[in-house]
Design an enzyme around this catalytic site. Sequence first.
Site, PDB file in Angstrom:
ATOM      1  N   HIS A   1      -9.557   0.882   5.177  1.00  0.00           N
ATOM      2  CA  HIS A   1      -8.254   1.087   5.824  1.00  0.00           C
ATOM      3  C   HIS A   1      -8.435   2.035   7.014  1.00  0.00           C
ATOM      4  CE1 HIS A   1      -4.176   2.455   6.541  1.00  0.00           C
ATOM      5  NE2 HIS A   1      -3.773   1.342   5.932  1.00  0.00           N
TER       6      HIS A   1
ATOM      7  N   GLY B   1       2.916  -1.204   4.259  1.00  0.00           N
ATOM      8  CA  GLY B   1       2.898   0.211   3.905  1.00  0.00           C
ATOM      9  C   GLY B   1       4.305   0.718   3.628  1.00  0.00           C
ATOM     10  N   GLY B   2       4.922   1.325   4.639  1.00  0.00           N
ATOM     11  CA  GLY B   2       6.226   1.968   4.481  1.00  0.00           C
ATOM     12  C   GLY B   2       7.270   1.111   3.763  1.00  0.00           C
TER      13      GLY B   2
ATOM     14  N   ASN C   1       0.865  -1.189   0.000  1.00  0.00           N
ATOM     15  CA  ASN C   1       0.000   0.000   0.000  1.00  0.00           C
ATOM     16  C   ASN C   1       0.901   1.238   0.000  1.00  0.00           C
ATOM     17  OD1 ASN C   1      -1.828   2.028   0.514  1.00  0.00           O
ATOM     18  ND2 ASN C   1      -2.359   1.331   2.579  1.00  0.00           N
ATOM     19  N   TRP C   2       0.986   1.887  -1.161  1.00  0.00           N
ATOM     20  CA  TRP C   2       1.906   3.034  -1.279  1.00  0.00           C
ATOM     21  C   TRP C   2       1.338   4.286  -0.607  1.00  0.00           C
ATOM     22  CZ3 TRP C   2       3.821   2.997  -7.119  1.00  0.00           C
ATOM     23  CH2 TRP C   2       4.465   1.777  -7.374  1.00  0.00           C
ATOM     24  N   LYS C   3       0.067   4.267  -0.255  1.00  0.00           N
ATOM     25  CA  LYS C   3      -0.581   5.460   0.325  1.00  0.00           C
ATOM     26  C   LYS C   3      -0.353   6.666  -0.602  1.00  0.00           C
ATOM     27  CE  LYS C   3      -0.168   3.220   4.747  1.00  0.00           C
ATOM     28  NZ  LYS C   3      -0.104   3.321   6.196  1.00  0.00           N
TER      29      LYS C   3
ATOM     30  N   GLU D   1      -5.161  -5.206  10.697  1.00  0.00           N
ATOM     31  CA  GLU D   1      -4.148  -4.171  10.880  1.00  0.00           C
ATOM     32  C   GLU D   1      -4.392  -3.448  12.203  1.00  0.00           C
ATOM     33  OE1 GLU D   1      -2.261  -2.878   6.943  1.00  0.00           O
ATOM     34  OE2 GLU D   1      -4.067  -1.690   7.181  1.00  0.00           O
TER      35      GLU D   1
ATOM     36  N   GLY E   1       2.600   2.174  10.793  1.00  0.00           N
ATOM     37  CA  GLY E   1       3.530   3.294  10.636  1.00  0.00           C
ATOM     38  C   GLY E   1       4.232   3.702  11.917  1.00  0.00           C
TER      39      GLY E   1
ATOM     40  N   SER F   1       3.550  -2.168  10.305  1.00  0.00           N
ATOM     41  CA  SER F   1       5.010  -2.172  10.458  1.00  0.00           C
ATOM     42  C   SER F   1       5.670  -3.501  10.091  1.00  0.00           C
ATOM     43  CB  SER F   1       5.410  -1.735  11.872  1.00  0.00           C
ATOM     44  OG  SER F   1       4.976  -0.406  12.119  1.00  0.00           O
TER      45      SER F   1
ATOM     46  N   GLU G   1      -6.858   4.481   8.026  1.00  0.00           N
ATOM     47  CA  GLU G   1      -6.702   5.916   7.723  1.00  0.00           C
ATOM     48  C   GLU G   1      -7.977   6.470   7.089  1.00  0.00           C
ATOM     49  OE1 GLU G   1      -2.996   5.483   5.599  1.00  0.00           O
ATOM     50  OE2 GLU G   1      -2.065   4.912   7.503  1.00  0.00           O
TER      51      GLU G   1
HETATM   52  P1  PGA Z   1       2.905   0.247   7.623  1.00  0.00           P
HETATM   53  O1  PGA Z   1       1.441   0.443   6.993  1.00  0.00           O
HETATM   54  O2  PGA Z   1       3.463  -1.026   7.028  1.00  0.00           O
HETATM   55  O3  PGA Z   1       3.675   1.464   7.183  1.00  0.00           O
HETATM   56  O4  PGA Z   1       2.746   0.153   9.093  1.00  0.00           O
HETATM   57  C1  PGA Z   1       0.576  -0.641   6.809  1.00  0.00           C
HETATM   58  C2  PGA Z   1      -0.746  -0.179   6.249  1.00  0.00           C
HETATM   59  O5  PGA Z   1      -1.193   0.917   6.620  1.00  0.00           O
HETATM   60  O6  PGA Z   1      -1.364  -0.875   5.437  1.00  0.00           O
END
Ligand code: PGA
Length: 254
Positions: free
Chosen positions: A99, A238-239, A10-12, A171, A177, A217, A101
């Site tokens: 998600h 994500g990251g 997930n590149w956000k 998640e 993050g 993470s 967010e």
């Molecule tokens: P993260 O994000 O790996 O940066 O913790 C995961 C996500 O939000 O899907």
Amino acid sequence: MNRQKIIAGNWKMNKSFEEGLSLCSEVTNMLDDEVNGEVQVILVPPFLHIHALSQLVKKSKRVSIGGQNCHYKQSGAFTGEVSASMLKSAGADYVIIGHSERREYFNEKEDILAIKIQLALESGLTPIYCVGEIKAERESGDFYDVIRKQLNSALAGFSASEVSQIIIAYEPVWAIGTGLTATPEQAQEIHSFIRSEIESLFSSVCSQQIPILYGGSVNANNAAALFSMPDIDGGLVGGASLKSRDFVNIIKSI
Ligand code: PGA
């Protein structure tokens, strides 16, 4: 049960168009050179990149493209929004729904998320439905109830055959993050709980078939231990999906 292994990145809201093309090419080339096993890799870039990336990965059996969200209508006067059918027509095969967010910053609730899942399925997209508790819910011990509600309210209206086409991502919000990862045992406990909830809502076959990904993470150092758990079928990253070497190392660890 031999469920498909899946790693989604997930590149956000990251990567310019050119950077996105480079990252996608690097990942597909490294996968061709270094990975033999059967794993489904899903790149989930910003909407703008979807069409070009879907062309880049066309020849790859292993790599598909997803969207990070879709609207709860297929078309209409919703300035700035993108529908599930548009994502499909641009080359996406998956879409992330719910998600944390989106839940937190856009106030998305399960009644709307259920409609989004429905539209995704009707459009031929595989929804990746996200659930997970915030820090205070983990600390108070309420997390089972929270996750039960997130599953029940969004999925209860679907049939077992529809739910068999969905991917679930657990998640924990406190791990996204933050560099704090659930331990493999904590994650396994919730994955197994999610499977038992799916069994009581639908069927045992459905609960055994449905892929459940862990996110929060995930990195190249902790991935192998998480993925070795019996109910963890892969990761939503994500990251660490923003650097080709890190992402491919995570994929290799499954
Ligand atoms: P993260 O994000 O790996 O940066 O913790 C995961 C996500 O939000 O899907």
